[in-house]
Design a protein around this motif. Structure first.
Motif, PDB file in Angstrom:
ATOM      1  N   PRO A   1      -2.632   6.102  -3.602  1.00 47.58           N
ATOM      2  CA  PRO A   1      -2.738   5.299  -4.831  1.00 47.58           C
ATOM      3  C   PRO A   1      -3.718   5.920  -5.815  1.00 47.58           C
ATOM      4  O   PRO A   1      -4.827   6.309  -5.448  1.00 47.58           O
ATOM      5  CB  PRO A   1      -3.219   3.941  -4.321  1.00 47.58           C
TER       6      PRO A   1
ATOM      7  N   ILE B   1       3.445  -5.827 -12.428  1.00 53.05           N
ATOM      8  CA  ILE B   1       2.630  -5.075 -11.479  1.00 53.05           C
ATOM      9  C   ILE B   1       3.122  -3.629 -11.519  1.00 53.05           C
ATOM     10  O   ILE B   1       4.300  -3.345 -11.265  1.00 53.05           O
ATOM     11  CB  ILE B   1       2.733  -5.622 -10.049  1.00 53.05           C
ATOM     12  N   SER B   2       2.225  -2.708 -11.861  1.00 52.62           N
ATOM     13  CA  SER B   2       2.570  -1.291 -11.934  1.00 52.62           C
ATOM     14  C   SER B   2       1.614  -0.514 -11.032  1.00 52.62           C
ATOM     15  O   SER B   2       0.392  -0.580 -11.207  1.00 52.62           O
ATOM     16  CB  SER B   2       2.456  -0.787 -13.380  1.00 52.62           C
ATOM     17  N   GLU B   3       2.161   0.204 -10.057  1.00 55.69           N
ATOM     18  CA  GLU B   3       1.356   0.964  -9.105  1.00 55.69           C
ATOM     19  C   GLU B   3       1.778   2.429  -9.143  1.00 55.69           C
ATOM     20  O   GLU B   3       2.960   2.756  -9.047  1.00 55.69           O
ATOM     21  CB  GLU B   3       1.528   0.411  -7.692  1.00 55.69           C
ATOM     22  N   ARG B   4       0.802   3.328  -9.285  1.00 55.49           N
ATOM     23  CA  ARG B   4       1.065   4.765  -9.365  1.00 55.49           C
ATOM     24  C   ARG B   4       0.468   5.450  -8.145  1.00 55.49           C
ATOM     25  O   ARG B   4      -0.668   5.145  -7.724  1.00 55.49           O
ATOM     26  CB  ARG B   4       0.475   5.341 -10.658  1.00 55.49           C
ATOM     27  N   TYR B   5       1.232   6.410  -7.601  1.00 56.77           N
ATOM     28  CA  TYR B   5       0.810   7.143  -6.405  1.00 56.77           C
ATOM     29  C   TYR B   5       0.973   8.645  -6.654  1.00 56.77           C
ATOM     30  O   TYR B   5       1.870   9.070  -7.389  1.00 56.77           O
ATOM     31  CB  TYR B   5       1.659   6.747  -5.194  1.00 56.77           C
TER      32      TYR B   5
ATOM     33  N   ARG C   1      -3.477   1.160 -10.627  1.00 57.41           N
ATOM     34  CA  ARG C   1      -2.743  -0.091 -10.487  1.00 57.41           C
ATOM     35  C   ARG C   1      -3.060  -1.001 -11.675  1.00 57.41           C
ATOM     36  O   ARG C   1      -4.214  -1.136 -12.077  1.00 57.41           O
ATOM     37  CB  ARG C   1      -3.111  -0.803  -9.190  1.00 57.41           C
ATOM     38  N   ASP C   2      -2.019  -1.572 -12.262  1.00 57.20           N
ATOM     39  CA  ASP C   2      -2.166  -2.539 -13.347  1.00 57.20           C
ATOM     40  C   ASP C   2      -1.442  -3.827 -12.962  1.00 57.20           C
ATOM     41  O   ASP C   2      -0.307  -3.776 -12.476  1.00 57.20           O
ATOM     42  CB  ASP C   2      -1.559  -2.000 -14.655  1.00 57.20           C
ATOM     43  N   GLN C   3      -2.098  -4.955 -13.164  1.00 59.91           N
ATOM     44  CA  GLN C   3      -1.476  -6.258 -12.936  1.00 59.91           C
ATOM     45  C   GLN C   3      -1.733  -7.107 -14.175  1.00 59.91           C
ATOM     46  O   GLN C   3      -2.876  -7.463 -14.475  1.00 59.91           O
ATOM     47  CB  GLN C   3      -2.032  -6.935 -11.679  1.00 59.91           C
TER      48      GLN C   3
END
Length: 577
Positions: free
Chosen positions: A501, A492-496, A504-506
């Protein structure tokens, strides 16, 4: 004369016309205009009567150029004079609307018989001028020739003079090719800091002499409402940095002098070891660290003629810490040793595309830091250190240093079945802040030129777009944060950005092919060649998702990769560059 000497003479002769054009424009076109501009500030003002005025147009194949002309009379100290000088910079051009605007003003004054101000040279009353403004856009146009032609020519000359000359027909050079270079005829190799010091001082002094008039003009021009003069501040600011660099390099030279590396083995060995010993004239401190880096570098030239550009890329690199002990005659003795794989290129003679080996030494010291580079001979001899020097890559403090480097950019936590990482905003802020300042300057200069000058549209748009793009990229990276979780379920990769946000990659575990290291940026800095690395998760579909970033150096990235892969159980690719 050797073939190498003939090549050097050819390169010097090739570079001479370029350097001549740049220096000629500077000496005969830029400096005289700046000097006269300063002198004219003290010339007395008189009234002049315009006898004739107009705009002369010169037709060309690609474009037309214009020149405002006038003939006028004036009285100075009870004497009458006639002059035809209109502005500081003579000749025809099509840079902006200066010539047409000036011609229109003088034609109007002639038609209505209205006097115009003129400024008279008190030392030569026959010399006068109607417009004493310094055209900054025209001066910038001339500086393009100075920097491009002069930079290419002088750069080629310096590069040629610094290149190895080559020994003349050493009897053993056929079996021992390193003996064909004068610098490698013995196991002692010196650093190149003295030549670099003179080059830095030369550029610092020339640059500051050129920028001095612009610096002196800022208060008066600003008081007169010329907001565009702020763009000229880039020249003295760059000059201050160059002087700082030159002074710091001089202090480093005075403190450490010419360092000499005793190679062991001699020469360095492909498939064996590369290293040696040297003495630093500072008091021994067992806690002091001396980072060292061994690099195989490819240097190559692209383009032709005046468009030739020199590039460097790293073929192979390894980092470590020098082993230290008190030197017998005082100071600190350093021992350096690296294992070198057998499949790497040997040192090659200078050409437009060749490989060479470089050893870099750095140390953060109280007062003046230490940075030295040694270009060393490395050939396929298979030899190892005769003194059995300990490996620099096995220094006991090395892992602590790399772990500290990882912790400085990321908050890594072990969780059941994996790892969670957080990269906050402002990570890697140093380079991004420098880029942000540059971007704001260029963008601001473009906007200022649009509202406050008659600069050509292509220049305005170039400054504005380039500055805006640099600013956007730096702001994006400065205020972006990254949250990553890697466990038995997947990624799980979340960028802010500023806490908002933006992506988001899952990815399920079965879709993740491997983790590997990639180089995100590389280049020279005050502490030598540096690489910033990141760790990428590659999916089966070929998508690349960042897992870790802003890791200084390949070894630090390798340690982070091993830790992340070990904690999460994902497969890794070792040193994929």
């Amino acid at each position: 004369m050797t073939k190498k000497r003939k090549q050097n003479w050819f390169m010097l002769l090739f570079a001479l016309p370029f350097a001549g054009v740049g220096i000629g424009v500077l000496v005969f076109g830029v400096i005289p205009n700046l000097y006269e501009w300063q002198q004219m500030k003290r010339w007395p003002q008189v009234e002049a009567r315009v006898l004739d005025a107009g705009l002369h147009t010169s037709r060309g194949d690609d474009s037309d150029t214009y020149r405002a002309y006038a003939r006028y009379t004036y009285r100075y100290q009870m004497q009458d004079y006639t002059s035809e000088r209109v502005a500081i910079m003579g000749g025809s051009d099509n840079i902006g609307d200066f010539q047409s605007d000036l011609a229109r003003q003088l034609e109007l004054a002639h038609r209505v018989e209205e006097p115009v101000p003129a400024w008279v040279n008190p030392n030569d009353p026959g010399d006068a001028v109607l417009n004493r403004e310094l055209r900054w856009n025209m001066l910038g146009f001339k500086m393009i020739f100075v920097l491009v032609f002069g930079g290419v020519g002088i750069g080629l000359m310096i590069f040629t003079l610094k290149a190895k000359v080559g020994a003349t027909d050493h009897p053993e050079s056929s079996s021992k090719p390193w003996l064909a270079q004068q610098e490698w005829a013995s196991p002692e190799v010196t650093c190149n800091s003295k030549v670099s010091l003179w080059v830095i001082w030369f550029f610092a002094l020339i640059w500051n002499l050129i920028s001095l008039p612009a610096t002196l003009a800022v208060p008066d021009e600003w008081a007169g409402g010329n907001k565009l003069i702020l763009i000229a501040l880039i020249f003295p600011l760059a000059g201050i940095y160059l002087l700082y660099w030159a002074i710091n390099s001089t202090l480093s030279w005075r403190r450490f002098g010419q360092l000499r590396l005793q190679l062991d083995p001699y020469p360095g060995s492909i498939g064996g070891q590369v290293g040696g010993t040297l003495t630093i004239p500072i008091t021994y401190n067992p806690q002091q660290r001396f980072p060292v880096s061994l690099q195989c570098v490819r240097r190559y030239v692209t383009g032709s003629g005046k468009s030739r550009t020199s590039h460097e890329s790293i073929v192979w690199q390894n980092n470590g810490l020098a082993q230290t002990k008190p030197a017998p005659g005082g100071g600190t003795s350093l021992g350096i040793c690296f294992n070198v794989p057998a499949n790497l290129p040997v040192s090659e003679t200078y050409s437009d595309d060749y490989r060479f080996w470089r050893l870099e030494l750095n140390a953060d010291l109280p007062g003046v830091d230490l940075h030295r580079q040694f270009e060393i001979p490395v050939f396929a001899t298979g030899e190892k250190s005769r003194a059995a020097l300990p490996l620099s890559t096995s220094h006991p403090q090395l892992n602590d240093e790399r772990e500290a480097s990882i912790e400085a950019v990321a908050n890594i936590q072990q969780i059941p079945g994996g790892v969670r990482m957080h990269y906050p905003m402002l990570h890697g802020a140093g380079n991004n802040l420098v880029g942000l300042v540059c971007g704001l300057f260029f963008g601001g200069a473009g906007v200022l030129m649009h509202f406050e000058s008659d600069a050509p549209a292509v220049i305005v748009w170039a400054f504005t777009l380039i500055g805006g793009l640099i600013t956007f990229i730096c702001l994006k990276w400065l205020f972006t944060s990254l949250h990553v979780q890697l466990d038995h379920n997947g990624l799980i990769s979340e960028r802010y950005w500023l806490g908002m946000p933006i992506g988001r990659d899952q990815i399920p575990r079965a879709d993740i092919q491997k983790l590997y290291i990639d180089v995100s940026s590389r280049g020279q800095s005050a502490k030598g060649y540096q690489e910033m690395c990141k760790i990428i998760a590659l999916t089966n579909s070929g998508k690349k998702i960042p897992v870790a970033m802003n890791l200084k150096g390949r070894d630090t990235a390798q340690l982070a990769l091993e830790a992340i892969g070990g904690l999460s159980g994902y497969g890794t690719t070792v040193r994929s560059f």
